[in-house]
Design an enzyme around this catalytic site. Structure first.
Site, short mmCIF file in Angstrom:
data_model
loop_
_atom_site.label_atom_id
_atom_site.label_comp_id
_atom_site.label_asym_id
_atom_site.label_seq_id
_atom_site.Cartn_x
_atom_site.Cartn_y
_atom_site.Cartn_z
CD GLU A 197 -2.91 1.19 2.31
OE1 GLU A 197 -2.81 0.35 3.22
OE2 GLU A 197 -3.76 2.07 2.29
N GLY A 257 3.31 2.64 10.69
CA GLY A 257 3.03 1.90 11.92
C GLY A 257 2.87 0.41 11.68
CG MET A 299 0.43 -3.15 4.96
SD MET A 299 -0.59 -1.73 4.44
CE MET A 299 -1.82 -2.58 3.46
CG ASN A 349 0.24 -6.67 4.08
OD1 ASN A 349 0.14 -5.79 3.24
ND2 ASN A 349 1.18 -6.69 5.00
CG HIS A 392 -5.92 0.73 12.79
ND1 HIS A 392 -6.57 1.95 12.78
CD2 HIS A 392 -5.48 0.56 11.51
CE1 HIS A 392 -6.53 2.47 11.57
NE2 HIS A 392 -5.86 1.65 10.77
CD GLU A 393 -2.65 -1.88 10.80
OE1 GLU A 393 -3.15 -2.07 9.68
OE2 GLU A 393 -2.30 -0.74 11.20
CG HIS A 431 -7.51 -1.83 8.09
ND1 HIS A 431 -8.36 -0.92 7.53
CD2 HIS A 431 -6.42 -1.12 8.49
CE1 HIS A 431 -7.82 0.29 7.58
NE2 HIS A 431 -6.65 0.20 8.18
N1 B3K Z 1 -2.95 1.06 5.69
C1 B3K Z 1 -1.66 1.23 6.30
C2 B3K Z 1 -0.96 2.48 5.89
C3 B3K Z 1 -0.31 2.40 4.57
C4 B3K Z 1 0.51 3.64 4.30
C5 B3K Z 1 1.03 3.66 2.91
N2 B3K Z 1 1.90 4.79 2.68
C6 B3K Z 1 -1.73 1.15 7.78
C7 B3K Z 1 -3.03 1.46 8.39
O1 B3K Z 1 -3.55 2.54 8.32
O2 B3K Z 1 -3.62 0.58 8.97
ZN ZN Z 2 -5.49 1.78 8.80
#
Ligand code: B3K
Ligand code: ZN
Length: 885
Positions: free
Chosen positions: A131, A271, A273, A275, A307-308, A311
């Site tokens: 990302e 912080g 990601m 995935n 948070h992750e 997502h």
């Molecule tokens: N989605 C990622 C952040 C990606 C940043 C790319 N430059 C972490 C987060 O917000 O959960």
């Molecule tokens: Zn996020």
């Protein structure tokens, strides 16, 4: 990797969005992994979606193309163009399998985007970050979030150098190969965009947990880290399990694969990601142990793990149609994460911290040249839009909407949103429509909040009519112009309020035209127009309004409270947030008095007297007291002034603190400190954390009045601290009160944590934030430390980021020397890692409000960087916007 010399790249516009011309049903990736060279074979099941005759255009950067096949047959190089930005093929069938084979170079990838090496060549591991647009650095692909495909990934690598092979999805076989290599395959049944692809390969240890979801799926949870830190992952596992349970209960969301991996790395641009099935974390947000992590860090780990994980639904199962919709996943997920943390800890404290962060990070962003809407209309570099506005303000918008629907209405709306858009790439309109439709309401007025930049000013004025027994609250709103957007429209602003009588009672709120049935003493009114009167009946005496309770909208409230009125709210308001808020506003008035040297309205007196009496109240909660003792920070206070004079703001705030200390009394402070110190423990429960928080504030206050006495206590606290929170707090106080005594402890800390990068980061950070003209020389000594490393984002942030962001007097010294040094380093970093240099470059956002000569000197530093040849698009975009280029 060299910086991309493409600073003139054109802007991408939301209004120009077009649907993808090609769909990818399935992608098969085959990696032959190596540190210096990795080969990637990609097989894409492509089908045309409209536009017959349109060429196939795939994104791809820094790829060495080795082979192209259509339906298994080699394609002559004359039939395609492989350029700097990607692959273009004309005259292709409507449906076919495209195979490409490319070579990439992980070990020279210092931008940490795509496939790269974390740690040393000998012992480090390979990982990916995609990302927003990193996948195009791995293979040719339509690298945009609205192309969702099912992934099958096979990894091959030397079994001794890369014993662990991981990719997102369910495991689908593994085995040995003849040449000392091994392989592993992963199948992800859920269609996903390319930015959620991930792999990890190397020497890693793990901790595991068997989890069964509410709907009965057995899931193996694994957290992976290098051997020396794996023991520090248990708290993250605990937080993960709690997050999964919470999402099942609060949102009815279950995890959807058989395994869930989380991996820690010390080399990461942000912080963490999300995935799919393979979250990757900056070690800073995954590792925690009492000896080297502070209480705040524990809270961060809990929040980021959640948070992750969250997502997985808000972002992965329902993703974004394009990057303009980023807040659709980020604002929503921050809101979900904040609600989780509020449930796990104190809700009132959490709200205070979140609003404080919004004011510290987002309000200044929105007040300067980098201001942009939560849904930007255009960008040159999308990585520059992972901002406090998209995240934190975005979360506030979701909170406002959730508040307007009520708890069950919001849940009903979220269920509808997930149901309607599962497996799709959605927009903010889709989100509002799902929430609105499920509740029979029209939420489209809230779209204006997403489209309009700037922090609205909410002005209030109250008048009491004793004859009519009526109180009229006049509310008006105005949003100041932001770059490129002069005219602003009125927004729906929900204002939660209560009215307080002089004896601290809350009065029943019956509005004009309403029946005389029992009226609530708190309610929400919505200001939808530029201005309006709200009339309350049966009000027998003049009142003090408590407005925007719980911070019900992300606005700046301007109400001309007298210090005595704020003191009343500070004493009686039962809304924990607004009670704190009254204290903050009173402290700000007291600060104004210190700055101007006149206290005509007695604000300084009212604030110090109120806080001193709260301090003496034995029933007061330790954690809330600690917050009440802390006036707004220098950045927030500077925002109240027409011109930012860092030295004057610092001096006035110090004066404010010493006045408070004097009012409370050194003896009282020392006695309270002694009581708290006697209770020191390494426990992590809320009471122990609150104790540490208060102890720190009390010692700091004492330091503002009697630095020598505070230094003695701090030195002892450093020696005896049971954990990092007390140890670091002691070191920070000591460094501000007794340089010589601090020097030996800093050296001790440096040696003690020599092999712990996260603890060393705090050592750099603490020293980078010490105020005054001596700061630059200190920073220059620190960058000569062998542990300083321009290639490591955490280290750079803890020295340069902390300096620029938390040390206004040091960074903005009047001779501009710090700007010059900073600009030099920024250019060096830019050649290595554009995302990091761009983020640091935002430190110049407030230049135009600085006093002279800083204003001119800051601008000159920015201009000098702009003129540098080979600037990355990332940094060029920030600098150009900062100076209005
Ligand atoms: N989605 C990622 C952040 C990606 C940043 C790319 N430059 C972490 C987060 O917000 O959960
Ligand atoms: Zn996020």
């Amino acid at each position: 990797m060299k910086a991309r010399n493409d600073s003139a790249a054109p802007a991408v516009r939301l209004a120009q969005y077009t649907r993808p011309t090609w769909r990818v049903a399935h992608v098969e990736l085959d990696f032959s992994l190596g540190i210096d060279e990795t080969e990637v074979i990609a097989r894409l099941d492509l089908s045309r979606d409209g536009d017959p005759g349109a060429p196939l255009e795939l994104d791809g950067e820094d790829l060495e193309l080795l082979e192209v096949l259509i339906d298994g047959d080699p394609v002559a190089p004359t039939r395609y163009t492989a350029g700097e930005r990607g692959l273009v093929m004309h005259e292709v069938p409507d449906q076919f399998v495209l195979t490409t084979r490319v070579r990439i170079k992980p070990s020279t990838n210092t931008a940490l985007e795509g496939l790269y090496l974390s740690g040393s060549r000998e012992a480090g591991f390979l990982l990916t970050q995609c990302e927003a647009q990193g996948f195009r650095h791995i293979t040719y692909f339509p690298d945009r979030p609205d192309v969702l495909a099912r992934y099958t990934v096979t990894l091959r690598a030397d079994a001794r150098r890369f014993p662990i092979l991981l990719a997102g999805g369910n495991p689908d076989g593994s085995g040995e190969l003849a040449d000392g290599r091994h392989w592993a395959r992963f199948v992800d049944p859920h269609p996903k965009p390319s930015y959620l692809f991930a792999l990890v390969a190397g020497h890693l240890e793990r901790i595991s947990h068997d989890y069964v979801t509410a709907n009965g799926r057995a899931v193996e949870l694994h957290i992976w880290a290098e051997a020396d830190v794996i023991d520090r992952c248990h708290y993250a596992m605990d937080a993960l399990v709690r997050s999964m349970r919470w999402d099942e209960k609060a949102y009815g969301r279950n995890y959807d694969l058989d395994v869930f991996h989380v991996v820690a790395t010390h080399d990461f641009n942000m912080g963490a990601m999300e995935n799919k099935g393979l979250n990757i974390f900056n070690a800073k947000y995954l590792l925690a142990d009492p000896d080297s992590s502070t209480d705040d860090e524990y809270l961060h780990v809990e929040a980021v793990v959640a948070h992750e994980y969250f997502h997985n639904w808000s972002g992965n199962r329902v993703t974004c149609r394009d990057w303009f919709q980023l807040s659709l996943k980020e604002g929503l997920t921050v809101y979900r994460e904040q609600s989780f943390s509020a449930d796990m800890n104190s809700a009132a404290l959490k709200r205070i911290e979140d609003v404080a962060l919004l004011r510290r990070a987002q309000f200044p962003e929105d007040a300067g040249p980098l201001s942009h809407p939560v849904r930007p209309a255009e960008y040159r570099e999308i990585n520059n839009f992972y901002t406090a506005t998209v995240y934190e303000k975005g979360s506030e918008l979701v909170r406002m909407i959730a508040g307007s629907l009520g708890r069950t209405g919001f849940r009903r709306g979220m269920d509808a949103y997930f149901e309607r858009h599962d497996g799709e790439a959605a927009t903010i309109e889709d989100f509002l429509a799902a929430l609105g439709d499920a509740n029979g309401v029209d939420l489209t007025p809230y779209l204006a909040w997403y489209a309009q930049a700037g922090t609205p000013r909410l002005r209030g004025r109250g008048s009491f009519d004793p004859g009519q027994r009526r109180y009229t609250l006049h509310l008006s709103q105005e949003t100041p112009p932001t770059p490129g957007h002069g005219a602003k429209q009125a927004l729906p602003i929900p204002v939660k309020l209560a009215l307080f009588a002089s004896d601290g009672r809350m009065l029943p709120l019956r509005m004009q035209g309403e029946s005389r049935q029992a009226a609530a003493d708190e309610r929400v009114i919505v200001l939808s127009h530029a201005e309006r009167d709200f009339v309350f009946e049966d009000i027998g005496e003049d009142v003090v309004p408590s407005l925007l309770r719980g911070f019900s909208a992300p606005v700046m409230l301007e109400y001309d409270y007298a210090p005595t009125e704020l003191a009343l709210l500070l004493r009686y308001d039962v809304d924990g947030f607004n009670r704190w808020e009254a204290g903050q506003q009173l402290a700000a008035l007291a600060f104004d008095a210190c700055l101007s040297g006149e206290d005509a309205h007695g604000a300084a007196d009212a604030w110090t007297a109120s806080i001193a009496s709260i301090f003496a109240d034995p029933s007061m909660d330790d954690a809330l007291l600690a917050e009440l003792l802390t006036p707004p920070g220098e950045i927030e206070l500077a925002d109240r002034q027409p011109r930012h004079d860092p030295a004057a703001v610092h001096a006035a705030r110090q004066q404010l603190l010493s006045r408070l200390a004097m009012r409370v009394g050194a003896g009282t402070l020392a006695a309270r400190y002694a009581t708290l110190f006697a209770r020191a423990s390494a426990d992590l429960d809320a009471a122990a954390q609150a104790r540490r928080r208060l102890q720190r504030r009390v010692l700091d206050l004492l330091a503002a009045m009697e630095p020598a006495r505070a230094a003695t206590l701090a030195a002892r606290q450093y020696e005896t601290a049971p954990g990092m929170t007390d140890r670091l707090a002691a070191l920070a106080t000591l460094a501000r009160t007794d340089e010589a005594a601090a020097a030996s402890r800093l050296a001790h800390y440096r040696a003690r944590y020599d092999d712990n990068p996260l603890a060393l980061d705090k050592w750099f950070m603490l020293q980078a934030s010490l105020p005054g003209d001596g700061a630059l020389a200190r920073i220059q000594r620190l960058e000569a430390d062998p542990a300083f490393n321009l290639k490591n984002p955490n280290r750079v942030q803890s020295l340069m980021g902390a300096f620029a962001r938390t040390n206004p007097t040091g960074f903005h010294r009047a001779d501009g020397a710090a700007y010059g040094w900073f600009a030099d380093r920024l250019l060096q970093i830019d050649a290595l890692n554009p995302q990091v240099s761009a983020r640091l470059g935002t430190a110049f956002n407030g230049w135009a409000r600085l006093v002279e000569p800083q204003r001119e000197l800051a601008r000159a530093a920015v201009n000098r960087m702009q003129a540098h040849e080979g600037l990355s698009r990332d940094l060029a975009d920030i600098l150009d916007r900062v100076v209005g280029g």
